[in-house]
Design a protein around this motif. Structure first.
Motif, PDB file in Angstrom:
ATOM      1  N   LEU A  44       0.677  -1.108   0.139  1.00  0.00           N
ATOM      2  CA  LEU A  44      -0.123  -0.062   0.042  1.00  0.00           C
ATOM      3  C   LEU A  44       0.948   1.329   0.078  1.00  0.00           C
ATOM      4  O   LEU A  44       1.849   1.358   0.571  1.00  0.00           O
ATOM      5  CB  LEU A  44      -0.910   0.034   1.447  1.00  0.00           C
ATOM      6  N   ARG A  45       0.553   2.158  -0.928  1.00  0.00           N
ATOM      7  CA  ARG A  45       1.045   3.557  -0.677  1.00  0.00           C
ATOM      8  C   ARG A  45       0.076   4.428  -1.131  1.00  0.00           C
ATOM      9  O   ARG A  45      -0.712   4.623  -2.196  1.00  0.00           O
ATOM     10  CB  ARG A  45       2.162   3.600  -1.631  1.00  0.00           C
ATOM     11  N   SER A  46      -0.208   5.341  -0.367  1.00  0.00           N
ATOM     12  CA  SER A  46      -1.112   6.370  -0.459  1.00  0.00           C
ATOM     13  C   SER A  46      -0.831   7.711   0.021  1.00  0.00           C
ATOM     14  O   SER A  46      -0.312   7.868   1.329  1.00  0.00           O
ATOM     15  CB  SER A  46      -2.476   6.120   0.175  1.00  0.00           C
ATOM     16  N   LEU A  47      -0.833   8.905  -0.785  1.00  0.00           N
ATOM     17  CA  LEU A  47      -0.538  10.321  -0.213  1.00  0.00           C
ATOM     18  C   LEU A  47      -1.309  10.934   0.823  1.00  0.00           C
ATOM     19  O   LEU A  47      -0.813  11.413   1.733  1.00  0.00           O
ATOM     20  CB  LEU A  47      -0.180  11.162  -1.590  1.00  0.00           C
ATOM     21  N   ALA A  88       2.824   4.174   3.698  1.00  0.00           N
ATOM     22  CA  ALA A  88       3.368   3.089   2.736  1.00  0.00           C
ATOM     23  C   ALA A  88       3.499   1.922   3.699  1.00  0.00           C
ATOM     24  O   ALA A  88       4.257   1.896   4.665  1.00  0.00           O
ATOM     25  CB  ALA A  88       4.727   3.853   2.591  1.00  0.00           C
ATOM     26  N   THR A  89       2.998   0.813   3.227  1.00  0.00           N
ATOM     27  CA  THR A  89       2.976  -0.346   4.289  1.00  0.00           C
ATOM     28  C   THR A  89       3.214  -1.607   3.173  1.00  0.00           C
ATOM     29  O   THR A  89       2.742  -1.648   2.276  1.00  0.00           O
ATOM     30  CB  THR A  89       1.388  -0.705   5.029  1.00  0.00           C
ATOM     31  N   GLY A  90       3.415  -2.747   4.029  1.00  0.00           N
ATOM     32  CA  GLY A  90       3.763  -4.078   3.231  1.00  0.00           C
ATOM     33  C   GLY A  90       3.615  -5.158   4.006  1.00  0.00           C
ATOM     34  O   GLY A  90       3.994  -5.249   5.281  1.00  0.00           O
ATOM     35  N   ASN A  91       2.880  -6.208   3.617  1.00  0.00           N
ATOM     36  CA  ASN A  91       2.580  -7.462   4.180  1.00  0.00           C
ATOM     37  C   ASN A  91       3.047  -8.621   3.541  1.00  0.00           C
ATOM     38  O   ASN A  91       2.304  -9.087   2.623  1.00  0.00           O
ATOM     39  CB  ASN A  91       1.080  -7.691   4.935  1.00  0.00           C
ATOM     40  N   PHE A  92       4.110  -9.281   3.899  1.00  0.00           N
ATOM     41  CA  PHE A  92       4.537 -10.195   3.105  1.00  0.00           C
ATOM     42  C   PHE A  92       4.512 -11.354   4.011  1.00  0.00           C
ATOM     43  O   PHE A  92       4.689 -11.500   5.191  1.00  0.00           O
ATOM     44  CB  PHE A  92       6.109 -10.100   2.570  1.00  0.00           C
ATOM     45  N   ARG A  93       3.779 -12.811   3.208  1.00  0.00           N
ATOM     46  CA  ARG A  93       3.676 -13.723   3.852  1.00  0.00           C
ATOM     47  C   ARG A  93       3.771 -14.985   3.214  1.00  0.00           C
ATOM     48  O   ARG A  93       3.177 -14.864   1.900  1.00  0.00           O
ATOM     49  CB  ARG A  93       2.350 -13.963   4.835  1.00  0.00           C
ATOM     50  N   THR A  94       4.224 -16.149   3.535  1.00  0.00           N
ATOM     51  CA  THR A  94       4.528 -17.452   2.872  1.00  0.00           C
ATOM     52  C   THR A  94       4.100 -18.443   3.657  1.00  0.00           C
ATOM     53  O   THR A  94       4.485 -18.641   4.845  1.00  0.00           O
ATOM     54  CB  THR A  94       5.813 -17.608   1.934  1.00  0.00           C
TER      55      THR A  94
END
Length: 650
Positions: free
Chosen positions: A179-182, A191-197
C-alpha cells in the motif's frame, strides 16, 4: 521489505493469465483435522466453473484453528464491507482520512487470548497480521487472487496471493499486500507491506504433519499531529481558500513513525498411532507428539529531522531516531489424542518463553529510568479440549504461567455452541485472563523529557461473558466485560492504571430485509459503560444501514450489478486523541465527535471478477464540517474509489 514486492510480482506474473482465489468467512468451530464449511453455497453461487471431476469444494482455505472454507467468488454486501486495505469489516472502527493510517475505536473486543504482553504502539497494529490471521490452502490446481483498490491522492493498495499443491499432501502459498497513498492532507503519506508465505505438508500415511509460515511486515506513516488551531477553525468554517486540503497547516512537518515485524512459525507433529491402528481405537486414538516454534521480532521507530515543542522540552534539538525492540521466542511441546471418554480431542501443552523488550542506548541522560530493557523467561502449562455431543460443540483452552513479574499470568477461554441444521446457531463464551500491560506502559524512553517512565504495574484482569445467535432471520450478540486495573494514557500522555473496575456492555444486532430485487441491511450496536467511563469511552449507539438494488443484467446474465448507499452514524462521545510519538490513543476532555456519513456504491460481478466503485462521504460538500476521526484530525472529504477482486484457476 518493499524490495520483496517486485520479486513476488515476478513469481505471480506467469500465472496471471490463468488463475486466482477468494476465501469465505471462517467456520464456527475448530476440531482436529479440517471441518466442512458451514456455508450452504451451491456450485452456481460459488461461480467456479471447472471441468472434469474437480469441484469448487476441492479448493480449500484452512484457518489457524483448522476451520475449512471454500473459494468464494460471489458478490455480497458483506464483501462490500470488507473491501478495504485490512480486508476486514471496520464497523467497530473509525478510520482516519487516508487508507493505511490508523483507526480510532468505536467499540472494543476482548475475546482474543494472549498470555504475555506485546510491544504496544497499538495504533500501528490495526493492519498487522498475527498468527491467527494466516491461512493455509489445499487446491487441486494453481490458484491466484488479486485485490486492487485506489487510494487517496496518488495511491493504491494491491494484495496478491498465489498458492498451489505440488502434490496432494504438499501446499505452498506466497502473498504480498503493498500500500502507498499520499492522502488529502499534509504529512499523511502511508506506505505499508505485508509479505507472507506458508507451507503445509503431511506424509503419505499422515504419520508426520507440518505447517509453517513466515511473515515480514512494515508500516510507515508520515505524522502531522493534526491541524493547527487556526487551520482547524478554517476547516470548521469551510473557508473557500482551503478547499484544497493540502493548504491547511499541520502541527508537525518533519515526523514519521515505523513499525516492522518478522515472524517464523512452525507447528509439526508425529502420530504415534492412529485410529487405523489395532490399539483400542474406540477408546484411545490419534496420539500425537508435537512441537510449535514461534520466533517474532517487532521494532518501533520514531523519527524526526529535528525536535519540536509539540511534545514539550527535549534533551537535544537535533535529529532523532528512537527505536524500541521486542523479541519473543516460544517453544511449545504438546501431547494430543482422541478418546470416547472425553468425547473428542484433548491436548496438554507446556511452553518455554524467552522475551526481551527495550532499547539499545539511553536517549535522555536526564531521565532517572533504572534500566533500558525488560527481559525474562517463563515456563507455562496448559490444556485444550474439543468435544462434541450431538449438535453441541464445546471448546476449552487454559494456560498458566506461575511466578511474578511481567511474564506471570493466566487465561481460561471456553465456548459452547449449538447448531440446529442450517436454521440457527447459538453460542456462549467465557474468557478469564490476567496478564501484564503492554511493554510500552511499563518502560518507555525518549529524547523528550515528558516521555520517560518505568512502571511496576500490576496485571490487568479481564473477564468476558458473551452470547451470540445467528440464523437466516438475523443475528445478534451480547458481550459483558469486567476489567480490573485497566491501563490507559491520560490527558498528559502518561501511562496510568485505573484503580477501580470497568464494566462494559456491548449489544449488536444485524438483520437484512429483502423485497424482490431490493434489500436493506441493518447493523445496530448499543454500548454502556456503567463503571469507569472516565477512562473508558465509547459512543452509546453505532449504526450502519445499507439500502441496495441487486440484479442480473443483459441476456444470459453475464453481469450481476449491485447499486446502493450506506449510512453510518455514531452518537457523540469524547473520542480519544491520537499521539504520534507513542502511536497510541490518549484521553481528552475538550472535544466530542459524532456524526453521520453517506457512501454510495456501484458494484458488479463478471464471471469471477468483482468490480467496485464507491463515493465516500457524498454529503460533505454541503453539510457542516464536524466530521473528525480524532480531535484535530478531519475524516475524509468527498472522494471516489475504484477497485476489483479477481480470482483465477488454472
Amino acid at each position: 521489505m518493499k524490495q520483496l514486492f517486485p520479486l513476488l510480482f515476478l513469481l505471480v506474473l506467469p500465472t496471471l493469465v490463468f488463475s486466482q482465489i477468494r476465501k469465505l468467512d471462517k467456520g464456527l468451530g475448530g476440531f482436529n483435522g479440517v471441518n466442512q464449511s458451514t456455508d450452504s453455497l451451491s456450485n452456481d453461487e460459488i461461480n467456479v466453473k471447472l471441468s472434469g471431476k474437480t469441484k469448487y469444494t476441492d479448493y480449500k482455505v484452512i484457518s489457524h484453528t483448522n476451520d475449512t472454507t471454500y473459494i468464494d467468488t460471489t458478490l455480497t454486501i458483506q464483501k462490500v464491507y470488507k473491501f478495504n486495505f485490512r480486508r476486514k469489516d471496520n464497523f467497530e472502527l473509525l478510520q482516519f482520512h487516508n487508507q493505511g493510517q490508523t483507526f480510532n475505536n468505536l467499540a472494543y473486543d476482548f475475546n482474543s487470548v494472549s498470555l504475555f504482553p506485546d510491544i504496544g504502539f497499538r495504533a500501528k497494529q490495526f493492519n498487522y497480521m498475527n498468527i491467527e490471521d494466516i491461512d493455509y490452502y489445499h487446491v487441486p490446481t494453481p490458484t491466484t487472487e488479486i485485490m486492487y483498490r485506489t487510494g487517496q491522492e496518488q495511491g493504491q493498495v494491491l494484495d496478491a496471493l498465489f498458492t498451489l499443491n505440488f502434490s496432494e499432501r504438499l501446499n505452498v502459498s506466497v502473498a504480498y499486500k503493498g500500500l502507498r497513498s499520499l492522502g488529502q492532507y499534509r504529512r499523511s503519506l502511508a506506505a505499508t507491506g505485508n509479505f507472507r508465505t506458508t507451507l503445509s505438508y503431511r506424509t503419505p500415511k499422515e504419520q508426520y504433519a507440518i505447517r509453517a509460515h513466515i511473515t515480514t511486515q512494515d508500516f510507515t506513516n508520515q505524522e502531522s499531529g493534526g491541524l493547527t488551531e487556526a487551520m482547524l477553525q478554517n476547516f470548521i468554517e469551510n473557508d473557500p481558500n482551503f478547499i484544497d486540503r493540502a493548504r491547511l497547516d499541520v502541527n508537525l512537518n518533519n515526523t514519521e513513525n515505523l513499525l516492522e515485524g518478522t515472524r517464523l512459525y512452525i507447528d509439526h507433529n508425529y502420530k504415534v498411532f492412529s485410529s487405523k491402528d489395532s490399539t483400542s481405537q474406540k477408546d484411545f486414538s490419534n496420539l500425537k507428539i508435537g512441537h510449535v516454534l514461534t520466533y517474532e521480532n517487532k521494532t518501533y521507530n520514531f523519527i524526526q529531522s529535528a525536535t519540536t515543542d509539540f511534545f514539550g522540552e527535549a534533551y537535544t534539538s537535533g535529529a532523532l531516531n528512537e527505536g524500541t525492540k521486542n523479541r519473543i521466542t516460544n517453544n511449545q511441546g504438546y501431547l494430543e489424542f482422541n478418546s470416547k471418554y472425553i468425547l473428542g480431542r484433548f491436548k496438554v501443552k507446556t511452553n518455554y518463553t524467552d522475551v526481551s523488550c527495550g532499547y539499545d542506548s539511553v536517549y535522555n541522560p536526564n531521565s532517572d529510568i533504572p534500566k533500558i530493557k525488560l527481559k525474562g523467561k517463563a515456563v507455562s502449562f496448559g490444556a485444550e479440549w474439543n468435544g462434541k455431543i450431538g449438535n453441541f460443540q464445546v471448546n476449552a483452552d487454559a494456560t498458566v504461567a506461575p511466578g511474578s513479574g511481567h511474564l506471570a499470568g493466566n487465561y481460561l477461554k471456553g465456548d459452547a455452541l449449538y447448531k440446529k441444521d442450517s436454521l440457527f446457531t447459538v453460542k456462549g463464551s467465557l474468557l478469564i485472563s490476567s496478564k501484564a500491560p503492554n511493554f510500552n506502559f511499563q518502560l518507555f524512553q525518549s529524547t523528550y523529557d515528558d516521555y520517560n517512565w518505568s512502571n511496576n504495574f500490576t496485571n490487568v484482569d479481564t473477564r468476558n461473558i458473551g452470547f451470540s445467535f445467528d440464523s437466516k432471520w438475523g443475528s445478534a450478540s451480547l458481550d459483558f466485560t469486567n476489567i480490573e486495573d485497566y491501563t490507559y494514557f491520560d490527558e498528559a500522555n502518561s501511562p496510568q492504571q485505573f484503580g477501580g473496575s470497568i464494566t462494559y456492555l456491548k449489544v449488536k444486532a444485524n438483520k437484512e430485509f429483502k423485497y424482490r430485487k431490493f434489500a436493506l441491511n441493518n447493523t445496530v450496536m448499543y454500548q454502556n459503560v456503567s463503571n469507569g467511563s472516565t477512562v473508558f469511552r465509547v459512543p452509546e449507539f453505532v449504526t450502519r444501514n445499507t439500502l441496495y438494488y441487486m440484479d442480473d443484467w443483459f441476456k444470459g446474465k453475464p453481469l450481476l450489478v449491485q447499486i446502493g448507499a450506506t449510512l453510518n452514524y455514531f452518537t457523540k462521545y469524547k473520542a480519544n486523541a491520537y499521539n504520534p510519538l507513542l502511536a497510541e490513543f490518549t484521553l481528552q476532555n475538550d472535544t466530542e465527535i459524532g456524526y453521520p456519513t453517506l457512501d454510495v456504491f456501484f458494484n458488479a460481478r463478471v464471471r469471477r471478477t468483482r468490480i467496485y466503485f464507491q463515493i465516500d462521504n457524498v454529503t460533505s460538500g454541503f453539510t457542516s464540517k464536524n466530521y473528525f476521526s480524532a480531535p484535530n484530525y478531519p475524516y475524509r472529504d468527498f472522494s471516489i474509489r475504484f477497485g476489483l477482486v479477481w480470482n483465477w484457476f488454472i
